[in-house]
Design a protein around this motif. Structure first.
Motif: not given
Length: 217
Positions: A26-27, A30, A149, A151, A154, A157-158, A177, A180-181
């Motif tokens: 995931l990290r 992103n 959020t 992060s 994230n 990225a949004y 959002l 991306f989580e």
């Protein structure tokens, strides 16, 4: 970097390959999205990446403060800061010279000749989209429609997600959002549908819109 250019085709092919390789992390996924999005936006003029980052940092911080603040006056103050910051940045780049020239003309009508300074300002591509997008996030958090959020990655990225950064639509935080989580995996059906939508959109842009533009003009 235009969507219908050869350089975008190479960029997107490289991005898709890298995304396929890191999609389970995931990290890393992103990080790739943020890096690719900043490269995409900065391809025209890297200086304007500062504006994207400032807008991102402003509303990420406002969201965190709103999440832990319950006093109504303070919450309204922080929301006003988000609105003023985003609209101030947008207004400066879009309307500074307009208002300066209008003021000079108005004073001239009154017999007052002034030479107000104008600036050689280039309007950053997509500034309306990302400023309103980050501002809408702060509004959603303020109203309690969306949890802030934690992060920053994230949220970056949004805000900077390159498929809609310069051409919209303005995506609400509660819709984009969360994507991306959570993990996501590419399937063959998704690739086929996405490719069809891209080709259909490219046809409408290159074949229809570009050829109708001279007639409309």
């Amino acid at each position: 970097m235009l969507f219908n250019s050869h350089v975008f085709l190479l960029f997107f092919a490289a991005f898709l390959l890298l995304y396929w390789l890191v999609q389970a992390n995931l990290r890393a996924r992103n990080l790739l999205i943020v890096a690719a999005s900043y490269l995409f936006y900065g391809w025209w003029d890297a200086r304007f990446l500062v504006l994207v980052f400032l807008s991102t940092g402003l509303d990420y911080s406002v969201g965190l403060v709103l999440a832990r603040t319950r006093e109504p006056t303070k919450r309204k103050t922080w929301l006003a800061l988000s609105i003023a910051g985003n609209l101030g940045m947008l207004g400066f780049f879009k309307y500074y010279n307009f208002f300066v020239n209008s003021a000079a003309i108005a004073l001239g009508q009154l017999g007052i000749l002034v030479h107000l300074p104008t600036l050689n300002i280039v309007l950053p591509v997509g500034i309306s989209f990302y400023t309103f997008q980050t501002m809408s996030y702060a509004m959603d958090v303020y109203r309690g429609d969306l949890a802030a959020t934690r992060s920053f990655l994230n949220f970056m990225a949004y805000v900077a997600f390159f498929p809609q950064l310069v051409a919209g639509p303005i995506e609400r935080g509660r819709h984009l959002l969360p994507q991306f989580e959570r993990p996501a995996r590419i399937t063959r059906a998704m690739l086929e549908e996405g490719l069809w939508l891209m080709l259909w959109g490219l046809f409408k842009k290159v074949v229809l819109a570009d050829n109708l533009a001279p007639l409309v003009d």
